[in-house]
Design an enzyme around this catalytic site. Structure first.
Site, PDB file in Angstrom:
ATOM      1  N   ARG A 125      46.315 -20.897  32.875  1.00  0.00           N
ATOM      2  CA  ARG A 125      45.887 -19.350  33.504  1.00  0.00           C
ATOM      3  C   ARG A 125      45.829 -18.788  34.627  1.00  0.00           C
ATOM      4  NH1 ARG A 125      43.458 -24.886  35.391  1.00  0.00           N
ATOM      5  NH2 ARG A 125      41.604 -25.486  34.248  1.00  0.00           N
ATOM      6  N   LYS A 147      45.287  -3.361  31.412  1.00  0.00           N
ATOM      7  CA  LYS A 147      44.310  -3.758  30.454  1.00  0.00           C
ATOM      8  C   LYS A 147      45.202  -4.570  29.927  1.00  0.00           C
ATOM      9  CE  LYS A 147      40.776  -0.021  30.824  1.00  0.00           C
ATOM     10  NZ  LYS A 147      40.329   1.089  29.943  1.00  0.00           N
ATOM     11  N   GLU A 189      48.165  11.082  23.690  1.00  0.00           N
ATOM     12  CA  GLU A 189      47.717  10.840  25.128  1.00  0.00           C
ATOM     13  C   GLU A 189      48.507  10.954  26.986  1.00  0.00           C
ATOM     14  OE1 GLU A 189      45.350   8.136  25.560  1.00  0.00           O
ATOM     15  OE2 GLU A 189      45.917   6.501  23.935  1.00  0.00           O
ATOM     16  N   LYS A 231      47.978   8.549  35.991  1.00  0.00           N
ATOM     17  CA  LYS A 231      47.636   6.891  35.434  1.00  0.00           C
ATOM     18  C   LYS A 231      47.150   5.651  36.459  1.00  0.00           C
ATOM     19  CE  LYS A 231      46.307   3.519  32.501  1.00  0.00           C
ATOM     20  NZ  LYS A 231      45.895   2.963  31.050  1.00  0.00           N
ATOM     21  N   GLU A 241      37.223  -0.233  36.023  1.00  0.00           N
ATOM     22  CA  GLU A 241      36.317   0.490  35.205  1.00  0.00           C
ATOM     23  C   GLU A 241      34.836   0.984  35.905  1.00  0.00           C
ATOM     24  OE1 GLU A 241      37.988   0.988  31.052  1.00  0.00           O
ATOM     25  OE2 GLU A 241      35.617   1.389  30.597  1.00  0.00           O
ATOM     26  N   ARG A 247      37.758   5.503  36.167  1.00  0.00           N
ATOM     27  CA  ARG A 247      38.707   4.960  34.821  1.00  0.00           C
ATOM     28  C   ARG A 247      38.254   5.512  33.902  1.00  0.00           C
ATOM     29  NH1 ARG A 247      42.647  -0.386  34.720  1.00  0.00           N
ATOM     30  NH2 ARG A 247      43.824   0.639  32.918  1.00  0.00           N
ATOM     31  N   ASN A 251      39.397   6.734  28.848  1.00  0.00           N
ATOM     32  CA  ASN A 251      39.381   6.711  27.294  1.00  0.00           C
ATOM     33  C   ASN A 251      38.237   7.958  26.866  1.00  0.00           C
ATOM     34  OD1 ASN A 251      39.309   4.344  27.513  1.00  0.00           O
ATOM     35  ND2 ASN A 251      37.324   3.669  28.402  1.00  0.00           N
ATOM     36  N   HIS A 254      37.990   7.943  23.049  1.00  0.00           N
ATOM     37  CA  HIS A 254      38.854   6.602  22.774  1.00  0.00           C
ATOM     38  C   HIS A 254      37.547   6.261  21.470  1.00  0.00           C
ATOM     39  CE1 HIS A 254      41.758   7.610  24.754  1.00  0.00           C
ATOM     40  NE2 HIS A 254      42.814   5.914  24.267  1.00  0.00           N
ATOM     41  N   HIS A 258      38.733   4.299  18.078  1.00  0.00           N
ATOM     42  CA  HIS A 258      38.937   3.355  18.308  1.00  0.00           C
ATOM     43  C   HIS A 258      37.916   2.881  16.760  1.00  0.00           C
ATOM     44  CE1 HIS A 258      39.420   1.951  22.554  1.00  0.00           C
ATOM     45  NE2 HIS A 258      40.161   2.274  21.907  1.00  0.00           N
ATOM     46  N   HIS A 271      47.276   4.751  16.782  1.00  0.00           N
ATOM     47  CA  HIS A 271      46.293   5.028  17.920  1.00  0.00           C
ATOM     48  C   HIS A 271      46.259   6.511  18.444  1.00  0.00           C
ATOM     49  CE1 HIS A 271      44.385   3.965  21.263  1.00  0.00           C
ATOM     50  NE2 HIS A 271      44.839   4.406  22.159  1.00  0.00           N
TER      51      HIS A 271
HETATM   52  P1  NAD Z   1      53.101  -0.284  18.987  1.00  0.00           P
HETATM   53  O1  NAD Z   1      53.120  -0.829  19.708  1.00  0.00           O
HETATM   54  O2  NAD Z   1      52.797  -0.470  17.187  1.00  0.00           O
HETATM   55  O3  NAD Z   1      54.248   0.880  18.497  1.00  0.00           O
HETATM   56  C1  NAD Z   1      54.597   1.562  18.010  1.00  0.00           C
HETATM   57  C2  NAD Z   1      55.653   1.281  16.625  1.00  0.00           C
HETATM   58  O4  NAD Z   1      57.282   2.111  17.713  1.00  0.00           O
HETATM   59  C3  NAD Z   1      56.170   0.222  16.130  1.00  0.00           C
HETATM   60  O5  NAD Z   1      55.883   0.058  14.530  1.00  0.00           O
HETATM   61  C4  NAD Z   1      57.215  -0.366  16.619  1.00  0.00           C
HETATM   62  O6  NAD Z   1      57.578  -1.165  17.036  1.00  0.00           O
HETATM   63  C5  NAD Z   1      57.820   0.594  16.659  1.00  0.00           C
HETATM   64  N1  NAD Z   1      58.853   0.770  18.210  1.00  0.00           N
HETATM   65  C6  NAD Z   1      58.853   0.534  19.242  1.00  0.00           C
HETATM   66  N2  NAD Z   1      59.324   0.855  20.067  1.00  0.00           N
HETATM   67  C7  NAD Z   1      60.483   1.946  19.292  1.00  0.00           C
HETATM   68  C8  NAD Z   1      61.773   2.074  19.777  1.00  0.00           C
HETATM   69  N3  NAD Z   1      62.192   2.216  21.492  1.00  0.00           N
HETATM   70  N4  NAD Z   1      61.833   2.537  18.741  1.00  0.00           N
HETATM   71  C9  NAD Z   1      61.775   2.128  17.679  1.00  0.00           C
HETATM   72  N5  NAD Z   1      60.602   1.610  17.710  1.00  0.00           N
HETATM   73  C10 NAD Z   1      60.061   1.583  18.327  1.00  0.00           C
HETATM   74  O7  NAD Z   1      52.058   1.245  18.957  1.00  0.00           O
HETATM   75  P2  NAD Z   1      51.897   2.110  20.566  1.00  0.00           P
HETATM   76  O8  NAD Z   1      51.585   3.378  20.226  1.00  0.00           O
HETATM   77  O9  NAD Z   1      52.889   1.524  21.685  1.00  0.00           O
HETATM   78  O10 NAD Z   1      50.598   1.449  20.954  1.00  0.00           O
HETATM   79  C11 NAD Z   1      49.251   1.603  20.867  1.00  0.00           C
HETATM   80  C12 NAD Z   1      48.771   0.059  20.872  1.00  0.00           C
HETATM   81  O11 NAD Z   1      48.924   0.125  22.812  1.00  0.00           O
HETATM   82  C13 NAD Z   1      47.553   0.348  20.766  1.00  0.00           C
HETATM   83  O12 NAD Z   1      46.524  -1.355  19.779  1.00  0.00           O
HETATM   84  C14 NAD Z   1      46.577   1.128  21.738  1.00  0.00           C
HETATM   85  O13 NAD Z   1      45.067   0.273  21.643  1.00  0.00           O
HETATM   86  C15 NAD Z   1      46.815  -0.328  22.993  1.00  0.00           C
HETATM   87  N6  NAD Z   1      46.639   1.052  24.313  1.00  0.00           N
HETATM   88  C16 NAD Z   1      46.606   0.224  25.119  1.00  0.00           C
HETATM   89  C17 NAD Z   1      46.280   0.667  26.897  1.00  0.00           C
HETATM   90  C18 NAD Z   1      45.896  -0.127  27.518  1.00  0.00           C
HETATM   91  O14 NAD Z   1      45.786   1.078  28.785  1.00  0.00           O
HETATM   92  N7  NAD Z   1      46.334  -1.494  28.051  1.00  0.00           N
HETATM   93  C19 NAD Z   1      46.365   1.861  26.407  1.00  0.00           C
HETATM   94  C20 NAD Z   1      46.576   3.083  25.614  1.00  0.00           C
HETATM   95  C21 NAD Z   1      47.147   2.471  24.086  1.00  0.00           C
HETATM   96  N1  GLY Z   2      43.535   3.969  28.159  1.00  0.00           N
HETATM   97  C1  GLY Z   2      42.753   3.484  28.753  1.00  0.00           C
HETATM   98  C2  GLY Z   2      43.073   2.933  30.648  1.00  0.00           C
HETATM   99  O1  GLY Z   2      43.856   2.510  31.087  1.00  0.00           O
HETATM  100  O2  GLY Z   2      42.087   2.558  30.583  1.00  0.00           O
END
Ligand code: NAD
Ligand code: GLY
Length: 370
Positions: A125, A147, A189, A231, A241, A247, A251, A254, A258, A271
Site C-alpha cells: 500500500r 504521475k 517535451e 514543471k 490535474e 497541470r 498534455n 498528448h 497517445h 513517445h
Molecule cells: P524509455 O524509458 O523507453 O527510454 C528510451 C530508451 O533509452 C530505452 O531504450 C532506454 O533503455 C534507453 N536509455 C535510457 N537511458 C539511457 C542512457 N543513459 N543511455 C543509453 N540508453 C538509455 O523512454 P523515455 O522517452 O525516457 O520515456 C517515455 C515514457 O515516459 C513513456 O512511457 C511515457 O508515457 C512516459 N512519460 C511519463 C510522464 C509522466 O509524467 N509520468 C511524462 C512524459 C512521458
Molecule cells: N507529462 C504530463 C504531466 O506530468 O502532467
C-alpha cells in the site's frame, strides 16, 4: 552538495521534494539518500540497456552508504510497460522479503520511472521511491510530478496513480550514452514547455539550436533546469490535474500523440516523437478555430523540424485516430477536451470543440499514402 549542482523544490507540503541537477551526481546518491530514507532496503529497478551502463556504480554507491540493494531488471521497451512486468517487480520484492520501510529506485527512462513509481504506490500500500532519470525526456518531464502507471493494449497510461518520489536526482552525465534519436525525442517535451508556458524559452530554443544539438553542457543544463522549474511550478499549483488547474496543459499534443502511439502499437514512434506530431495537430486545431495568431502552426512545425523531429503522423484512417482519442483520460462526460494554444507561450484546456475541426487538424498532418 556538489559545487555545480542546482536544486529545485517541488512544493507539496509534507510531500515536497528536491530535484537535484548536475554533472557527476550519481556519485552523491547514497549520501543524499541517507537522511531521506527510513529503511536500508533499496530495490533498483532498471532495464536491460541501462543496467549494464550504470547499475554497478549505483549499487556500489548505495552499499557504501549502508544500503542493501536488490536489482530488478526489466526488458527494454514501451511494450513492456504493462501489467505482466509490473507483476515481475512485485514477485521479486516479495521473494526478497521487502518491507514497508523499503525504497524503490528507478534507474532509467520514463518507462522504468513510470512503472517503478506505480509499483511503489501499490506495494504494501505504498513504499518510498526515488527517481534517477537517465533519458532527457525523463529528466525534463516524467521523473517530476508523480504521475506513475502502465499502458493498456487499448490505450496509453490508462492505469496508474499519482505518487510523488522522495527525490529526483538528475546526473546530466548519463546523457552521454543516450542515442541521438532519444535525445531529440526528449527535446520535444522541452519544446512543449516553451509552447504552452514560456515564449522566451521557446525563443531561446530557436536561437540556441546549434549548441543544443551539439549537446553542449551549458545550454543542456539550462534547458533541463528551465523545464524542471516550469514543471515543478505547475505541479506545485495543481498536483492532480484539477478541472480548472494548470497541470492538464502539460498534455499539450498528448491526446493526439497517445492516439498515434496506440495505433502504431507503441513501437514505431518514440513517445516524444508522437508528442511532436501531436503538438503540430494541436497548433493546427487552434489556428483553424482562430484561437491563436496565424503563423503559430508554421513556427511550431519549423522548430520541431529543426530539432529533427517528425511532424506528420502515419496514414491511418482519421476515424481510427478519433476512436483512440475518445479513450483519453481528459474525456469528461463523454466529451473530448483538448489543450489548445492561444499563442506561443500560452495554452488552455477546452471542451466542446467542433469535431470537424479536430478531424481536419489530424488530416492536415497525416503522411501521404504510398
Ligand atoms: P524509455 O524509458 O523507453 O527510454 C528510451 C530508451 O533509452 C530505452 O531504450 C532506454 O533503455 C534507453 N536509455 C535510457 N537511458 C539511457 C542512457 N543513459 N543511455 C543509453 N540508453 C538509455 O523512454 P523515455 O522517452 O525516457 O520515456 C517515455 C515514457 O515516459 C513513456 O512511457 C511515457 O508515457 C512516459 N512519460 C511519463 C510522464 C509522466 O509524467 N509520468 C511524462 C512524459 C512521458
Ligand atoms: N507529462 C504530463 C504531466 O506530468 O502532467
Amino acid at each position: 552538495m556538489k559545487q555545480d549542482q542546482q536544486t529545485l523544490t517541488v512544493a507539496l507540503g509534507s510531500r515536497s521534494y528536491t530535484i537535484a541537477i548536475g554533472s557527476g551526481l550519481l556519485e552523491t546518491l547514497g549520501t543524499t539518500l541517507q537522511p531521506l530514507l527510513p529503511g536500508r532496503q533499496v530495490a533498483i529497478v532498471s532495464n536491460s540497456t541501462v543496467a549494464p551502463l550504470y547499475l554497478d556504480r549505483v549499487e556500489k554507491n548505495l552499499q557504501d552508504s549502508g544500503f542493501t540493494t536488490l536489482p530488478i531488471i526489466l526488458p527494454d521497451g514501451e511494450i513492456y510497460k504493462d501489467w505482466t512486468h509490473l507483476q515481475t517487480i512485485f514477485d521479486q520484492l516479495i521473494a526478497a522479503r521487502y518491507e514497508r520501510k523499503a525504497t524503490l529506485l528507478a534507474l532509467g527512462g520514463g518507462v522504468v520511472g513510470d512503472m517503478t513509481g506505480y509499483a511503489a504506490a501499490s506495494f504494501l500500500r505504498g513504499v518510498n521511491y526515488v527517481q534517477v532519470p537517465t533519458t532527457l525526456l525523463a529528466q525534463v518531464d516524467s521523473s517530476v510530478g508523480g504521475k506513475t502507471g502502465i499502458n493498456h493494449p487499448l490505450g496509453k497510461n490508462l492505469i496508474g496513480a499519482f505518487y510523488q518520489p522522495k527525490l529526483v536526482l538528475i546526473d546530466t552525465d548519463t546523457l552521454a550514452t543516450l542515442p541521438e534519436r532519444q535525445q531529440r525525442a526528449g527535446l520535444a517535451e522541452v519544446i512543449k514547455y516553451g509552447l504552452l508556458w514560456d515564449s522566451d524559452f521557446f525563443a531561446y530554443l530557436e536561437a540556441q539550436r546549434p549548441a543544443i544539438l551539439r549537446l553542449e553542457q551549458e545550454p543542456l543544463n539550462q534547458l533541463i533546469q528551465r523545464s524542471c522549474a516550469i514543471k515543478a511550478a505547475i505541479v506545485g499549483n495543481d498536483e492532480r490535474e484539477a478541472e480548472q488547474g494548470q497541470r492538464a496543459l502539460l498534455n499539450l499534443g498528448h491526446t493526439f500523440g497517445h492516439a498515434i502511439e496506440t495505433l502504431t502499437g507503441y513501437e514505431q514512434l518514440l513517445h516524444g516523437e508522437a508528442v511532436a506530431i501531436g503538438m503540430v495537430m494541436a497548433a493546427e486545431l487552434s489556428e483553424q478555430l482562430q484561437l491563436c495568431p496565424v503563423g503559430t502552426v508554421a513556427r511550431t512545425r519549423q522548430l520541431l523540424l529543426a530539432y529533427g523531429l517528425p511532424v506528420s503522423a502515419p496514414a491511418f484512417p482519421v476515424e481510427h485516430y478519433l476512436e483512440a482519442m475518445a479513450r483519453d483520460k481528459k474525456v469528461q462526460d463523454g466529451t473530448l477536451r483538448l489543450v489548445i494554444l492561444t499563442r506561443i507561450g500560452s495554452a488552455e484546456l477546452r471542451g466542446g470543440l467542433p469535431m470537424e475541426a479536430i478531424r481536419q487538424a489530424i488530416v492536415c498532418h497525416l503522411q501521404p499514402q504510398d
